[in-house]
Motif scaffolding. Sequence first.
Motif, PDB file in Angstrom:
ATOM      1  N   VAL A   1       0.830  -1.204   0.000  1.00  0.00           N
ATOM      2  CA  VAL A   1       0.000   0.000   0.000  1.00  0.00           C
ATOM      3  C   VAL A   1       0.865   1.254   0.000  1.00  0.00           C
ATOM      4  O   VAL A   1       2.074   1.214   0.271  1.00  0.00           O
ATOM      5  N   SER A   2       0.206   2.368  -0.272  1.00  0.00           N
ATOM      6  CA  SER A   2       0.907   3.661  -0.285  1.00  0.00           C
ATOM      7  C   SER A   2       1.069   4.165   1.151  1.00  0.00           C
ATOM      8  O   SER A   2       0.504   3.614   2.090  1.00  0.00           O
ATOM      9  N   LYS A   3       1.795   5.251   1.299  1.00  0.00           N
ATOM     10  CA  LYS A   3       2.055   5.805   2.628  1.00  0.00           C
ATOM     11  C   LYS A   3       0.822   6.454   3.239  1.00  0.00           C
ATOM     12  O   LYS A   3       0.826   6.814   4.425  1.00  0.00           O
ATOM     13  N   ASN A   4      -0.222   6.635   2.440  1.00  0.00           N
ATOM     14  CA  ASN A   4      -1.453   7.228   2.972  1.00  0.00           C
ATOM     15  C   ASN A   4      -2.481   6.162   3.373  1.00  0.00           C
ATOM     16  O   ASN A   4      -3.575   6.505   3.807  1.00  0.00           O
ATOM     17  N   GLU A   5      -2.141   4.887   3.203  1.00  0.00           N
ATOM     18  CA  GLU A   5      -3.071   3.802   3.495  1.00  0.00           C
ATOM     19  C   GLU A   5      -2.511   2.918   4.614  1.00  0.00           C
ATOM     20  O   GLU A   5      -1.303   2.920   4.884  1.00  0.00           O
ATOM     21  N   TRP A   6      -3.407   2.205   5.242  1.00  0.00           N
ATOM     22  CA  TRP A   6      -2.985   1.203   6.216  1.00  0.00           C
ATOM     23  C   TRP A   6      -3.735  -0.101   5.978  1.00  0.00           C
ATOM     24  O   TRP A   6      -4.814  -0.127   5.390  1.00  0.00           O
TER      25      TRP A   6
END
Length: 958
Positions: free
Chosen positions: A607-612
Amino acid sequence: MGKGYYISKNLATAAMVLAAIALLTIIALSVVYNREKSKNAAKFSNATILPVPPTPKTSNEPWDKYRLPDSLSPQYYNVTLWPRLVMNANGMYIFTGTSGVMFTCVKKTDLILIHSNKLNLTLFNGHHAKLAGLSGVTAPAIKKTWFQTETQYLVIQLEGKLKPEKSYWLYTEFTGELADDLEGFYRSEYMEDGEKKIIAITQMQATYARKAFPCFDEPGMKAVFHITLIHDLEMTALSNSQEIKTEKVIMDGTYVTRTIFGPTKKMSTYLVAFVVSDFAYINAKDKKGVSVRIWARKKAIEDGQGNYALNITQPILEFFEKYYNTSYPLSKSDQMALPDFNAGAMENWGLVTYRETALLYDPRTSANGNKQRIVSVVSHELAHMWFGNLVTLKWWNDLWLNEGFASYVEYLGADYAEPTWNMKDQIILYDLQRAFAVDSLTSSHPLSRKEEEVNTPAEISEMFNTISYSKGAAVLRMLSEFLTEPVFAKGLGSYLKQFAFGSSVYSDLWDHLQKAVDQTPGVNLPYSVHEIMNRWILQMGYPVVTIDTQTGSVSQKHFLLEPEAVVERKSEFSYEWFVPIKWMKKDQVQDQLWLLQKSTIHRPMKVSKNEWVLANLNVSGYFRVNYDLGNWDRLLSQLDSNHEVIPVVNRAQILDDAFNLARASIINITLALRTTKYLLNEREYIPWEAALRNMNYFFQLFDRSEVYGAMQTYFKKQVKPLFEYFGTISSNWTRVPTGHTDQFTQIIALSLACSTGVEGCRELTRSWFKKWMQNPHNNVIHPNLRSTVYCDAIAAGGAEEWNFGWQMFQKATVAAEAVKLRSALACTKVPWLLNRYLEYTMNPEKIRKQDATSTIGSIASNIIGQPLAWDFVRANWDYFFKAYGTGSFTFSRLISDITYRFCTPFELTQLKRFQKDNAETGFGSGTQALQQAIEKTTAKIKWLAENKEPVLQWFLSA
């Protein structure tokens, strides 16, 4: 057989044969009875006691083995018992009786082994027993008999051999002590209206039926039971089935009542039950005419304490009938609350017995938690009416099949009875996380053990543990989740129909669940039910699943509290599992993933750094989860900014997983501590309870060190908003919230606030207790809050407060209130009061025998009381081992409680010395608990050496 129950052709044929055999048996018994009737009265009052010969020194004879040979098969018992509820000239309470068992010879043999424990058998024509053949068969003469002490057999050697496929009748007469040992057929004493009352009751599970009458005491050896009880005129007798005749007769020169019960269904000896008491009852009938009765002391019934149990029993029975797609197989369901009962409850078919705290509810004095306990326990026991009673395990190595199943579906039944309580989610706290704690030790064991590992009564008793109950529940819940509940229930219904009134093993259940899967379109499994589930039940432990959101890597590893510990128990599956992973990405639920090997790459988890990523959604799987540090940071940021985006049970999961991963040195302890920061804004019960348990572990680790002050300051800050929140919504603590779990959270707020010194909390609790002391007849403290208030006030006070609490405990007429007071008395900080209280546990006039070990455990939870309790148990080890050690379910809990705080090298040395010094006496059912205590203490010593300083610094800077 229950109304509307489907009967297979084979089962119907077997029932007809059994009925015919039973008729022949009745005829044979009546001949014996008439011949012996004139002699019985004298024998019952003046029994001739045979001396027990010394144990033979052979080592490989059948009577030296704990398992019965497969040469005989019991079909039918006729048992008559007469408990004397008045002390005899020798200062004893006794019972006398006769027992006949019809059995079929399966394999030619000249030996009869039948379980008999602590029974003094009378002479019968010069022998312990009389043997007769049925249907024209001549029985061989009895050559020799003796009682085999170690393996608990009455051994009968014959002059000739029994013939295969022929039936025989074994008749015995006996007398035994009606002791207060809470096992087999025993007595209970209580006071009512200033009068001492005595009743006779039973607890047969697991190996105590042999203490009541000679029997083939193994769960797979099912039979039909005809019970007759002789008792005083003013008493009432109950058993598994309905009474069919009550008559007034003269025996031993005295008028007595003889109550004759109808034949039971074919069932195991451990489910046999009978009670003689002067109890009262309330009753109702369900839609199908099944009689439901709640029995208890007359005063308890008059006060309406049985009403809640009556209201929930019928809907729960109806729920399970629908859930199992199988009618309740009996005509009655008696639920009885007993003053003295070692277990929490016992699922005797048709006559379920309970501790009073598990069945009786008084709205004036019982807390909300007492009410939840009642609905949970009643649901658990009623679940057994089908799963355990109708279909039974073949041997105790598969106990989880009974208890794990009932522990899972109890939440479903309770949820049906109380749909607004959100009961299904609470399995996370009370079973799944509880199982995790034990199953992370190398001294754990598989759900299904090898038969040869479970033989002696003590080994059998050890199976009644967290693994069998809680892990069993968690694993079955996981199975139901990935099959879907309708498929799971469909397989259960099929399984119950095929094995009704018989016994099974776990693989039989897998067969029927697989059949349900094959018949249901859209249910796709990567492997068969057998292949998936055998990895969860045939090897101990569970995995920690590690997800790296930078690469999408997903891997598994056996989770151990001490990662470097050597696992001596080998596994054919190499401690790998087939893991079903439900998960979500940020706020979107994703397709389920199966982890079928040690590691894989699952691209969607990158995932991207904005997702968890949040794995094990709704905590449906039996595994822990670890993440890369970036994902941990994003999850904790989400908790801090808007925790409600993450499901309630997953917030509890994050807390519990993080702390346990830190205890296992997999993540840094400071990361685990960060999970508690968001609690400033948390108001839900399940996350707070998960946090509190981990906090309590830390409190008990550090309350004797310099870490304690800083830790207490931090948690004071965290709980203060919760305390103020409940102060506001409860109009300054003058009422309780309306929400069920909100009431539990309010208790946490008060308890933690007082223990950490939040301003105004202790003044509040102590003022309430002082008002009660000033007016003992008007207790203004709400029942929900009494445990906390009592403990806090007694801890702050001295002898005056303690003595007041003791007086109120002695006067308590509601069991739930007595439990609160008994536990609170252990909170005092005055050593001499604690030592006196410990001495009380050895006096049944002061502390009931059923409550002794839990009282010692409460004292051990007190920082002042722990060393006192440890010394007390060591000094009196022989007494406690004799009273509780060999078979009691509570004994292992005693060892766990008194060693829970151990975390220093000196305490570890003491533990090992204790183990060595008492090796000859033994540890019975607490053997595994002692080994676990050594393992836990060893792990804590190592962890503290590495983490004490970082923990102190974190709390100082938080």
